[in-house]
Structure formats: structure tokens, C-alpha cells
Design a protein around this motif. Sequence first.
Motif, PDB file in Angstrom:
ATOM      1  N   LEU A  40     -35.488 -25.426  66.591  1.00 17.59           N
ATOM      2  CA  LEU A  40     -36.094 -26.422  67.477  1.00 17.59           C
ATOM      3  C   LEU A  40     -37.420 -26.896  66.886  1.00 17.59           C
ATOM      4  O   LEU A  40     -38.287 -26.086  66.581  1.00 17.59           O
ATOM      5  N   ALA A  41     -37.573 -28.208  66.720  1.00 22.23           N
ATOM      6  CA  ALA A  41     -38.798 -28.785  66.146  1.00 22.23           C
ATOM      7  C   ALA A  41     -39.865 -28.845  67.226  1.00 22.23           C
ATOM      8  O   ALA A  41     -39.973 -29.817  67.971  1.00 22.23           O
ATOM      9  N   LEU A  42     -40.676 -27.799  67.297  1.00 19.57           N
ATOM     10  CA  LEU A  42     -41.674 -27.661  68.354  1.00 19.57           C
ATOM     11  C   LEU A  42     -43.021 -27.344  67.726  1.00 19.57           C
ATOM     12  O   LEU A  42     -43.095 -26.574  66.774  1.00 19.57           O
ATOM     13  N   THR A  43     -44.088 -27.941  68.251  1.00 21.81           N
ATOM     14  CA  THR A  43     -45.439 -27.660  67.771  1.00 21.81           C
ATOM     15  C   THR A  43     -46.271 -27.068  68.900  1.00 21.81           C
ATOM     16  O   THR A  43     -45.939 -27.248  70.079  1.00 21.81           O
ATOM     17  N   PRO A  44     -47.374 -26.376  68.575  1.00 20.03           N
ATOM     18  CA  PRO A  44     -48.259 -25.877  69.638  1.00 20.03           C
ATOM     19  C   PRO A  44     -48.771 -27.011  70.526  1.00 20.03           C
ATOM     20  O   PRO A  44     -48.932 -26.831  71.736  1.00 20.03           O
ATOM     21  N   ARG A  45     -48.995 -28.178  69.956  1.00 18.76           N
ATOM     22  CA  ARG A  45     -49.441 -29.323  70.759  1.00 18.76           C
ATOM     23  C   ARG A  45     -48.395 -29.694  71.820  1.00 18.76           C
ATOM     24  O   ARG A  45     -48.737 -30.034  72.948  1.00 18.76           O
ATOM     25  N   ASP A  46     -47.112 -29.616  71.449  1.00 15.00           N
ATOM     26  CA  ASP A  46     -46.043 -29.868  72.413  1.00 15.00           C
ATOM     27  C   ASP A  46     -46.133 -28.889  73.582  1.00 15.00           C
ATOM     28  O   ASP A  46     -45.940 -29.269  74.733  1.00 15.00           O
ATOM     29  N   VAL A  47     -46.421 -27.627  73.269  1.00 15.70           N
ATOM     30  CA  VAL A  47     -46.519 -26.606  74.315  1.00 15.70           C
ATOM     31  C   VAL A  47     -47.667 -26.940  75.259  1.00 15.70           C
ATOM     32  O   VAL A  47     -47.528 -26.842  76.481  1.00 15.70           O
ATOM     33  N   PHE A  48     -48.813 -27.375  74.710  1.00 14.20           N
ATOM     34  CA  PHE A  48     -49.962 -27.735  75.552  1.00 14.20           C
ATOM     35  C   PHE A  48     -49.658 -28.954  76.416  1.00 14.20           C
ATOM     36  O   PHE A  48     -50.107 -29.037  77.546  1.00 14.20           O
ATOM     37  N   THR A  49     -48.901 -29.895  75.880  1.00 15.81           N
ATOM     38  CA  THR A  49     -48.621 -31.139  76.596  1.00 15.81           C
ATOM     39  C   THR A  49     -47.511 -30.984  77.623  1.00 15.81           C
ATOM     40  O   THR A  49     -47.638 -31.442  78.757  1.00 15.81           O
ATOM     41  N   LEU A  50     -46.415 -30.351  77.238  1.00 13.44           N
ATOM     42  CA  LEU A  50     -45.212 -30.336  78.071  1.00 13.44           C
ATOM     43  C   LEU A  50     -45.076 -29.076  78.926  1.00 13.44           C
ATOM     44  O   LEU A  50     -44.463 -29.121  79.981  1.00 13.44           O
ATOM     45  N   ARG A  51     -45.544 -27.953  78.457  1.00 12.08           N
ATOM     46  CA  ARG A  51     -45.778 -26.712  79.198  1.00 12.08           C
ATOM     47  C   ARG A  51     -44.584 -25.944  79.749  1.00 12.08           C
ATOM     48  O   ARG A  51     -44.691 -24.746  79.960  1.00 12.08           O
ATOM     49  N   THR A  52     -43.453 -26.560  80.033  1.00 13.88           N
ATOM     50  CA  THR A  52     -42.314 -25.855  80.622  1.00 13.88           C
ATOM     51  C   THR A  52     -41.108 -25.918  79.694  1.00 13.88           C
ATOM     52  O   THR A  52     -40.989 -26.840  78.882  1.00 13.88           O
ATOM     53  N   PRO A  53     -40.176 -24.958  79.807  1.00 15.78           N
ATOM     54  CA  PRO A  53     -38.960 -25.052  79.001  1.00 15.78           C
ATOM     55  C   PRO A  53     -38.202 -26.348  79.253  1.00 15.78           C
ATOM     56  O   PRO A  53     -37.695 -26.965  78.322  1.00 15.78           O
ATOM     57  N   GLU A  54     -38.164 -26.791  80.504  1.00 15.46           N
ATOM     58  CA  GLU A  54     -37.470 -28.031  80.832  1.00 15.46           C
ATOM     59  C   GLU A  54     -38.120 -29.232  80.138  1.00 15.46           C
ATOM     60  O   GLU A  54     -37.437 -30.056  79.522  1.00 15.46           O
ATOM     61  N   GLY A  55     -39.439 -29.329  80.195  1.00  9.46           N
ATOM     62  CA  GLY A  55     -40.152 -30.436  79.565  1.00  9.46           C
ATOM     63  C   GLY A  55     -40.012 -30.434  78.059  1.00  9.46           C
ATOM     64  O   GLY A  55     -39.803 -31.479  77.442  1.00  9.46           O
TER      65      GLY A  55
END
Length: 139
Positions: free
Chosen positions: A83-98
Motif C-alpha cells: 500500500l502506497a502510504l506516507t506518514p503525511r497521509d496518516v496525519f491527514t486521513l487518520r482512519t483505516p477507512e479514509g
Amino acid sequence: VVPLDALPLTPSGKLDRRALPAPDFTAASGHAPPRTAREKVLCGLFGEVLGLEQVGVHDDFFELGGDSIVSVRLADRARRAGLALTPRDVFTLRTPEGLAAALPDGPGPAEAEFTATAAPLVTLSAAQLDNVKARWRSR
């Protein structure tokens, strides 16, 4: 928030931080089950890096106890799971669904189950492996 009848104090009357109970982050989890393979992988990864047995798709990473360092670990494990995921994505989207909804279409996780084993970067034949060993020994 952990309710207490009284704050634990040291003999000198100061707050005894070591005697404070650990926060229970599992109480914040709604446990909404994942609906897709990506959500299932992300819920598993959230639980793995946060030390939780169960995470729902609507659970906020930071409300469950995540922080910037743990978000880096989450992004690394997500990349290893395809899965192409960055720490910034985690800060922005925050949930597994997002996070699952925002991931680009593509191969994603091949299986609904997350496995912690990474595939080798290069597959070598027996002859190639013998050649590499011989060169390594000659140095």
C-alpha cells in the motif's frame, strides 16, 4: 481521559507520575468491521503498530494513541504490504477507512490477510547464488 478518585502523591506531596494508570486506548475504538481487503490490512496494521487487538475502520489513529513516530512505522509496514502510504497521509486521513479510500487504484494487497514477511527483492538461480558466494569469499 482516565477518571481517578484521587491523584497519587509522593511522600513529599508531589504528583506520583509512576503510580498513574496507563491510558486505555481501546475504549476509543468503535470496532466497525472492515469491508474491503485494504481496510482489513490497514486495521491490522493499526492494531500492530499501536499494540491493540482490534481496530475498527472509523477509529482515529491519534485518538488510539498514535503519534508521529508511530505513523512512520505504520507507513513503512503499509508499504511492505503493498500500500502506497506516507506518514503525511496518516496525519491527514487518520482512519483505516479514509486511508483505504484515498489509496490509488492498483494492485494493493494481494490477499485480505496481512503477512509480515516481505518478498525477496531479487530471485537468484542456484548458479547465480554460487557465483555471488565465490566472489564474496575471494575478497
